[in-house]
Design a protein around this motif. Structure first.
Motif, mmCIF file in Angstrom:
data_model
loop_
_atom_site.group_PDB
_atom_site.id
_atom_site.type_symbol
_atom_site.label_atom_id
_atom_site.label_comp_id
_atom_site.label_asym_id
_atom_site.label_seq_id
_atom_site.Cartn_x
_atom_site.Cartn_y
_atom_site.Cartn_z
ATOM 1 N N ILE A 75 0.695 -1.178 -0.028
ATOM 2 C CA ILE A 75 -0.045 0.063 0.034
ATOM 3 C C ILE A 75 0.930 1.060 0.016
ATOM 4 N N HIS A 78 2.804 1.564 -3.306
ATOM 5 C CA HIS A 78 2.016 1.972 -4.405
ATOM 6 C C HIS A 78 1.575 3.563 -4.241
ATOM 7 N N ALA A 81 -3.227 3.939 -3.408
ATOM 8 C CA ALA A 81 -4.284 2.636 -3.243
ATOM 9 C C ALA A 81 -5.449 3.084 -2.878
ATOM 10 N N VAL A 84 -8.547 -2.312 -2.503
ATOM 11 C CA VAL A 84 -7.639 -3.417 -2.092
ATOM 12 C C VAL A 84 -8.637 -4.577 -1.998
ATOM 13 N N THR A 98 -5.037 -3.328 6.607
ATOM 14 C CA THR A 98 -5.594 -2.616 5.389
ATOM 15 C C THR A 98 -6.319 -1.290 5.715
ATOM 16 N N VAL A 104 -7.514 4.228 2.045
ATOM 17 C CA VAL A 104 -7.984 3.245 1.227
ATOM 18 C C VAL A 104 -9.618 3.479 1.656
ATOM 19 N N ASP A 156 -6.130 -1.793 -6.709
ATOM 20 C CA ASP A 156 -4.810 -1.226 -6.903
ATOM 21 C C ASP A 156 -3.855 -2.232 -6.148
ATOM 22 N N VAL A 157 -4.514 -2.909 -5.074
ATOM 23 C CA VAL A 157 -3.545 -4.053 -4.552
ATOM 24 C C VAL A 157 -4.295 -5.038 -4.413
ATOM 25 N N GLY A 189 -0.726 -1.469 -10.677
ATOM 26 C CA GLY A 189 -1.332 -2.299 -9.471
ATOM 27 C C GLY A 189 -0.345 -3.190 -8.905
ATOM 28 N N THR A 240 4.351 -6.576 -10.386
ATOM 29 C CA THR A 240 3.724 -5.207 -10.785
ATOM 30 C C THR A 240 4.383 -4.656 -11.968
#
Length: 286
Positions: A75, A78, A81, A84, A98, A104, A156-157, A189, A240
């Protein structure tokens, strides 16, 4: 075959020729579902311990290491993000970490066994810490591979918090699954995966990274040491098409400070160092 039972102890024999034992001071839960046998007991060193089919999955004492490194690292790498996906993670620990990122906006969690979620809420509430009640979380009870094959959502993740590649978790270690996961990533991602202890499970890491090499511009793994995942440091797959691995330390430090998250293992310096692999792990790369 020798008798591995020790009265008052839980003995794990996941690896040939090797075992670890955890003392049981109190058995809190023991039930077999359609998918697996779930047990929770207390241990003087690690507190509450969850095992699936006799294999340690998580403990109250050291779960923070595993969960922090599979969430905060991708995260923060990135940097933006918003969405998720967690595949597995029925105990809620991955969702907990998370959702500590206020940036997020939505987390989808796909868990094959509703029984894991329900008993975790009751017997391991310190792992989820209310994550199941967060309005940003959508819990889907489904096979992770089936969900990944059919989902039209983009993330994104993607975090694959799977069991080892035996039983229900086996399909989460296939080239097809990883290909579907890549399709579900947004541009830039990141896909991260649990890949066991490479000193003991080298083939597992090699097989995953062979698939990642074919799929991603930037592929590899990073490491963290989790005491109850015995046999050396644990490997996490990384894939990625973006440049997230190369984010400078000062940028990670700024992102970590802005997130205002307290951690027990993850730091931006550990983040960067985790990609430095010992020789025997490098030798496992395809």
């Amino acid at each position: 075959m020798s008798d591995t039972r020790i009265p008052g102890w839980s003995v794990e024999t996941l690896h040939d020729g090797y075992a670890q034992a955890l003392q049981e001071t109190e058995l809190l839960y023991d039930s077999e579902t359609d998918h697996q046998r779930l047990r929770v007991f207390t241990n003087p060193r690690f507190g509450r311990v969850l095992t699936l089919d006799g294999v340690v999955q998580t403990t109250e004492g050291d779960n923070f290491i595993y969960h922090e490194m599979l969430t905060h690292l991708p995260i923060l790498a990135h940097g933006a993000a918003k969405r998720v996906l967690i595949v597995g993670g029925g105990d809620g620990g991955m969702a907990r970490e998370t959702l500590r990122h206020t940036s997020v906006e939505h987390v989808t969690m796909v868990e094959i066994d509703a029984g894991v979620v329900e008993f975790s809420k009751t017997y391991l509430p310190m792992l989820s810490q209310g994550a199941f009640d967060d309005p940003r979380l959508t819990l889907v009870i489904d096979d992770g591979a089936a969900f990944m094959k059919t989902t039209q959502e983009k993330f994104d993740v993607i975090i694959v918090d799977s069991t080892d590649p035996i039983g229900p978790g086996e399909v989460l270690f296939t080239d097809t699954f990883y290909g579907h996961a890549k399709r579900a990533l947004t541009p830039g991602g990141i896909l991260v995966t649990q890949n066991g202890v490479p000193f003991m499970q080298g083939d597992e890491l090699t097989d995953t990274l062979r698939a990642f090499k074919a799929l991603f511009a930037d592929w590899g793994c990073y490491l963290a040491t989790v005491p109850t995942y015995a046999g050396g440091p644990m490997a996490f797959g990384w894939g990625t098409d973006g440049g997230a691995r190369a984010v400078p330390l000062d940028t990670l430090e700024a992102r970590f400070a802005a997130a205002a998250i307290e951690t027990g293992y993850y730091t931006p310096a550990v983040h960067k160092a985790a990609f430095a692999l010992p020789g025997y792990v490098q030798d496992l790369l395809p």
